[in-house]
Design an enzyme around this catalytic site. Structure first.
Site, PDB file in Angstrom:
ATOM      1  CD  GLU A  39      -2.547   1.718   0.255  1.00 39.14           C
ATOM      2  OE1 GLU A  39      -3.321   0.911  -0.277  1.00 39.14           O
ATOM      3  OE2 GLU A  39      -2.413   2.895  -0.149  1.00 39.14           O
ATOM      4  N   GLY A  45      -7.181   0.543   3.885  1.00 42.63           N
ATOM      5  CA  GLY A  45      -8.620   0.812   3.758  1.00 42.63           C
ATOM      6  C   GLY A  45      -9.011   1.518   2.474  1.00 42.63           C
ATOM      7  N   GLY A  46      -8.005   2.063   1.745  1.00 42.31           N
ATOM      8  CA  GLY A  46      -8.285   2.643   0.435  1.00 42.31           C
ATOM      9  C   GLY A  46      -9.193   3.861   0.495  1.00 42.31           C
ATOM     10  N   GLY A 185     -21.667  17.780 -11.574  1.00 41.52           N
ATOM     11  CA  GLY A 185     -21.862  16.330 -11.647  1.00 41.52           C
ATOM     12  C   GLY A 185     -22.943  15.892 -10.679  1.00 41.52           C
ATOM     13  N   GLY A 187     -24.011  12.866 -10.125  1.00 43.05           N
ATOM     14  CA  GLY A 187     -23.926  11.446  -9.765  1.00 43.05           C
ATOM     15  C   GLY A 187     -24.072  11.314  -8.257  1.00 43.05           C
ATOM     16  CB  ILE A 189     -19.587  11.144  -5.358  1.00 48.00           C
ATOM     17  CG1 ILE A 189     -19.250   9.659  -5.214  1.00 48.00           C
ATOM     18  CG2 ILE A 189     -18.607  12.003  -4.568  1.00 48.00           C
ATOM     19  CD1 ILE A 189     -17.880   9.258  -5.742  1.00 48.00           C
ATOM     20  CG  ASP A 317     -13.360   1.646  -7.566  1.00 50.58           C
ATOM     21  OD1 ASP A 317     -14.282   0.843  -7.321  1.00 50.58           O
ATOM     22  OD2 ASP A 317     -13.312   2.793  -7.089  1.00 50.58           O
ATOM     23  CG  HIS A 449     -46.309  -3.439  12.308  1.00 54.47           C
ATOM     24  ND1 HIS A 449     -46.518  -2.589  11.246  1.00 54.47           N
ATOM     25  CD2 HIS A 449     -47.018  -2.934  13.353  1.00 54.47           C
ATOM     26  CE1 HIS A 449     -47.336  -1.615  11.619  1.00 54.47           C
ATOM     27  NE2 HIS A 449     -47.645  -1.800  12.891  1.00 54.47           N
TER      28      HIS A 449
END
Ligand code: FAD
Length: 473
Positions: A39, A45-46, A185, A187, A189, A317, A449
């Site tokens: 890493e 954890g990216g 944008g 989207g 995010i 990704d 419920h």
């Protein structure tokens, strides 16, 4: 500068410690492999744990709280002098990031995964070079998994400067609430982070090229989202293109309608550019070893997550498709299984997706439009949260659940849900799809419920013409 060079060997080298890489490394170690996880960032954890899924959801929760306390008058709650200390909110969010990323390190250590810090590059089919703080480390491997993730895409005319033109990373680190934010944008995010700042008090405008929000979903989803965002006071410029940024205090974002017409100037103290993501594949040495990518740089893999080079796998990704953490998790388990000789493949029926706006949008399987395009004779059933006691008790009646099924067989093809907390039961709907459930299966399942998840059962019963808590169509 390379100050020294050393070499190591392992059975499997994993490049990148995001949700793809760390899950693959842990699973490989569980299955008895000798694993090195490389890493380049300071924490494991990216994007997901450091600047994506979790920090954004923490900020969404905090901004919801700030908003809700101001909106409680109808329930007899009035709180005066509500103030928001954004710097403290960010510190709280960072505390969560520290706990979670430390937890991943603990799990890797316990599983016996060796972590190497540095930037990795493939230099031969079975060899990596890692640029560490202490110099170059060469790692010889039998098999490797590339899990290097993605980065935000830049927009011409809007170069990042980290303060006025920012990406999602910086949007999660601001220490002052901007007066005016323009989000380029529409989207998930951009909408999630735009909603955070609107709820914290910013004037927010969203500029989206396409004519509607959530274009991949059935039109009523985008309509519900648009209605609520407008109610929150978010200015929406759908079917508009951001063209230029003009200097000034405030700066002006020049936008124009996609189908022609006058351009408009939208004032902005901060511009959040969120127009998509690009794979982290360009400086990995993929060409050196002959790993194929597509024209956007996403690594090409088969359903076993194998690239065209034997022994080199790719997940998450960097292989494209749905850029979501849970897709990366699953691909990681598949790659690890294949490496260990298991008969596994990425053959899931559905990758669920959630947009954590207000209301949340969650979906799994096919939309009604996609089901019809595939030739199904479609039946749908919809249950509105306006008729849900639980939604009323939560003061959140915006939204609905829609069940999409094959009319001839009764098999469920997809579920779309819009509403508060619907993310929590889309996993149940996904399980139904994976198990090939019929409408009756969910209809006959007792749902507790009062919960929002009852709407799933009601929607399915509506598709069967057996709704109880609403009039059957
Ligand atoms: P990443 O998480 O990008 O990790 C890749 C890692 O590889 C990084 O740590 C990077 O430093 C490292 N790396 C790259 N190149 C090298 C190299 N050469 N050498 C060594 N290390 C390297 N997904 C969801 O499912 N739900 C959500 O709610 C959600 N919210 C999001 C919100 C935001 C604001 C953003 C930006 C993303 C969000 N995502 C969400 C997407 C999710 O974060 C990604 O899909 C996920 O992190 C992908 O995992 P990955 O392992 O493929 O890559």
């Amino acid at each position: 500068m390379v100050v020294g060079s050393a070499s190591r060997g392992c059975q499997v080298a994993v490049i990148g410690a995001g949700p793809g890489g760390y899950v693959a490394a842990i699973r490989l170690a569980q299955l008895g492999k000798d694993v090195i996880l490389v890493e380049r960032g300071p924490r494991l954890g990216g994007i997901c744990l450091n600047e994506g899924c979790i920090p954004s959801k923490a900020m969404i929760h905090a901004s919801d709280l700030a908003y809700d306390v101001r909106e409680g008058a109808s329930m007899g709650i009035s709180v005066s002098n509500v103030s928001v200390d954004l710097a403290q909110m960010v510190r709280w969010k960072n505390g969560i990031v520290t706990r979670l990323t430390g937890g991943i390190k603990f799990l890797c250590d316990k599983a016996g995964v060796e972590i190497v810090r540095g930037e990795a590059e493939l230099i031969e089919e079975r060899r990596l070079s890692v640029q560490t703080a202490d110099g170059q480390l060469l790692i010889d491997f039998e098999q490797a998994i590339v899990a290097t993730g993605s980065s935000p895409m830049e927009l011409p005319g809007f170069p990042w400067d980290g303060t006025r033109v920012i990406g999602s990373r910086e949007a999660l680190e601001l220490d002052q609430i901007p007066g005016r934010m323009v989000v380029i944008g529409g989207g998930y995010i951009g909408l999630e982070l735009g909603s955070v700042y609107r709820k914290l008090g910013s004037e927010v405008a969203v500029v989206e090229f396409l004519p509607r929000l959530a274009p991949a979903l059935d039109p009523e989803v985008g309509e519900a989202l648009t209605r609520r965002l407008e109610q929150l006071g978010v200015e929406l410029y759908l079917g508009h293109k951001a063209e230029a940024l003009e200097d000034g205090e405030p700066a002006q974002v020049v936008i124009s309608p996609v189908d022609g017409g006058e351009s408009v100037r939208v004032p902005a103290d901060v511009v959040l550019v969120s127009v998509g993501r690009v794979p982290n594949s360009s400086s990995l040495g993929l060409e050196t070893v002959g790993v194929d990518t597509d024209d956007k740089g996403f690594i090409q893999v088969n359903e076993k997550m194998q690239t065209n080079v034997p022994g080199i796998y790719a997940i998450g990704d960097v292989v494209g498709g749905a850029l979501l953490a849970h897709k990366a998790y699953q691909e990681a388990k598949v790659a690890a299984g294949v490496i260990c000789g298991e008969s596994v493949a990425f053959d899931n029926v559905s990758i669920p997706a959630v947009i954590y706006t207000d209301p949340e949008i969650a979906m799994t399987g096919l939309t009604e439009t996609a089901a019809r395009e595939r030739g199904h004779n479609v039946v749908t059933g919809t249950f509105s949260f306006k008729a849900s006691g639980r939604a009323m008790s939560l003061d959140s009646t915006e939204g609905f659940v829609k069940a999409i099924a094959d009319a001839d067989s009764g098999r469920i093809l997809g579920i779309v849900a819009v509403g508060r907390g619907v993310s929590e039961f889309i996993g149940e709907a996904t399980l139904a799809l994976e198990m090939g459930a019929f409408l009756e299966d969910v209809g006959l399942t007792i749902h507790p419920h009062p919960t929002m998840s009852e709407a799933l059962q009601e929607a399915v019963e509506a598709a069967l013409g057996k709704a109880i808590h609403q009039v059957n169509r």
